[in-house]
Write a protein that holds these residues in place. Sequence first.
Motif, short mmCIF file in Angstrom:
data_model
loop_
_atom_site.label_atom_id
_atom_site.label_comp_id
_atom_site.label_asym_id
_atom_site.label_seq_id
_atom_site.Cartn_x
_atom_site.Cartn_y
_atom_site.Cartn_z
N ALA A 97 0.83 -1.21 0.00
CA ALA A 97 0.00 0.00 0.00
C ALA A 97 0.86 1.26 0.00
O ALA A 97 0.59 2.22 -0.72
N VAL A 98 1.91 1.26 0.81
CA VAL A 98 2.81 2.42 0.86
C VAL A 98 3.49 2.64 -0.48
O VAL A 98 3.59 3.77 -0.98
N LEU A 99 3.99 1.56 -1.09
CA LEU A 99 4.67 1.67 -2.39
C LEU A 99 3.74 2.23 -3.46
O LEU A 99 4.12 3.10 -4.25
N MET A 100 2.50 1.74 -3.49
CA MET A 100 1.56 2.20 -4.51
C MET A 100 1.10 3.63 -4.25
O MET A 100 0.88 4.39 -5.19
N LEU A 101 0.97 4.01 -2.99
CA LEU A 101 0.59 5.39 -2.69
C LEU A 101 1.68 6.36 -3.12
O LEU A 101 1.40 7.45 -3.65
N ARG A 102 2.94 5.98 -2.92
CA ARG A 102 4.05 6.81 -3.40
C ARG A 102 4.02 6.94 -4.91
O ARG A 102 4.28 8.02 -5.47
N GLN A 103 3.69 5.84 -5.60
CA GLN A 103 3.58 5.89 -7.06
C GLN A 103 2.48 6.84 -7.51
O GLN A 103 2.65 7.62 -8.45
N ALA A 104 1.34 6.80 -6.82
CA ALA A 104 0.21 7.63 -7.20
C ALA A 104 0.49 9.11 -6.99
O ALA A 104 -0.06 9.96 -7.71
N ARG A 105 1.34 9.43 -6.02
CA ARG A 105 1.60 10.84 -5.69
C ARG A 105 2.71 11.45 -6.52
O ARG A 105 2.97 12.65 -6.42
N LEU A 119 -7.29 0.82 -0.54
CA LEU A 119 -7.92 -0.49 -0.29
C LEU A 119 -6.97 -1.41 0.47
O LEU A 119 -7.34 -2.03 1.46
N LEU A 120 -5.72 -1.49 0.01
CA LEU A 120 -4.75 -2.35 0.66
C LEU A 120 -4.52 -1.92 2.11
O LEU A 120 -4.42 -2.77 3.01
N ALA A 121 -4.41 -0.62 2.34
CA ALA A 121 -4.18 -0.12 3.69
C ALA A 121 -5.34 -0.47 4.63
O ALA A 121 -5.13 -0.90 5.77
N LEU A 122 -6.55 -0.31 4.15
CA LEU A 122 -7.72 -0.61 4.98
C LEU A 122 -7.79 -2.09 5.34
O LEU A 122 -8.05 -2.47 6.48
N VAL A 123 -7.55 -2.94 4.35
CA VAL A 123 -7.59 -4.38 4.60
C VAL A 123 -6.44 -4.79 5.52
O VAL A 123 -6.60 -5.68 6.37
N ALA A 124 -5.28 -4.16 5.36
CA ALA A 124 -4.14 -4.46 6.24
C ALA A 124 -4.47 -4.15 7.69
O ALA A 124 -4.20 -4.96 8.60
N VAL A 125 -5.06 -2.99 7.94
CA VAL A 125 -5.42 -2.60 9.31
C VAL A 125 -6.47 -3.56 9.88
O VAL A 125 -6.36 -4.03 11.02
N TRP A 126 -7.49 -3.85 9.08
CA TRP A 126 -8.57 -4.73 9.55
C TRP A 126 -8.03 -6.12 9.89
O TRP A 126 -8.33 -6.70 10.94
#
Length: 278
Positions: free
Chosen positions: A112-120, A261-268
């Motif tokens: 999730a962190v890697l993809m968020l960095r890509q999106a930004r 999505l990945l971050a939310l599922v990871a936390v849950w």
Amino acid sequence: MATAVLSALIGLGVGAVVGALGAGGGILTVPVLVYLLGFQPYPATTASLVIVGATALAALVTHARAGHVRWARGLAFGALAGVWTFLSSHLAEAVDPALLMSLLALLLAVVAVLMLRQARRPQGRRRGSSTRPAGSRPTAPAGGGADRAGGAPVRRVLLLVAAAAGTGLLTGFFGVGGGFAVVPVLVLVLGLPMQTAVGTSMVVLVINAGTGLAARGPSLAALDWPPVLAFAAASMVGSVVGARLARRMSPAALTTAFAVLLALVAVWTAVQAVPDLV
């Protein structure tokens, strides 16, 4: 009956996510099967491969019609990953269920962190973007046959082999189809535009799911099939809707949605699994 209905309702949502983002099927299905539908972790990973394989197949048809599938890369990636998926499919049986789910949560958080960095990243710096600085060499249009993989052909092949091996190992171990790893690899390593990566990932998901199920053949007979089939059928319908929705979203929006999505599922998943380890 009530469980089958609940499975179908959840399947519609999961299918929409898979069709739109090229991932989310397994990473959502495994926690849902375990924490909402009462499956044990290992049977849940087997059931998720049934669901993900059927869902990806339905979405693949829609993405192929839209021209968002790189068949050669998808088949090559899937074939390489499939070998490792088969070899690693029984590793999860020896792992404590709580530890298995906790490791899944950690993996999802990292991706999730890697993809968020890509999106930004600014649009001009994002791999697969058609925007380029003035004076630079022209590149192939996004979605064309000459996407860059970050180097010479030999390096491209090595990256493909390494990425496919890692994806196959993760798929066999977690039983999640591999979309959560395939899409980032296609975007971050092979440089495909997000929409093309989503479509191409469906080829890999179908191959990985089929290979994983072949390795887990004996465990299929023990599955609780009514909720699994209801989940899979509804998820296939949802995937077609999600694939059509993906055409109307920008690559940055798709990437951001995937990361969230990945971050939310990871936390849950972590909230549910980590307490059982202590």
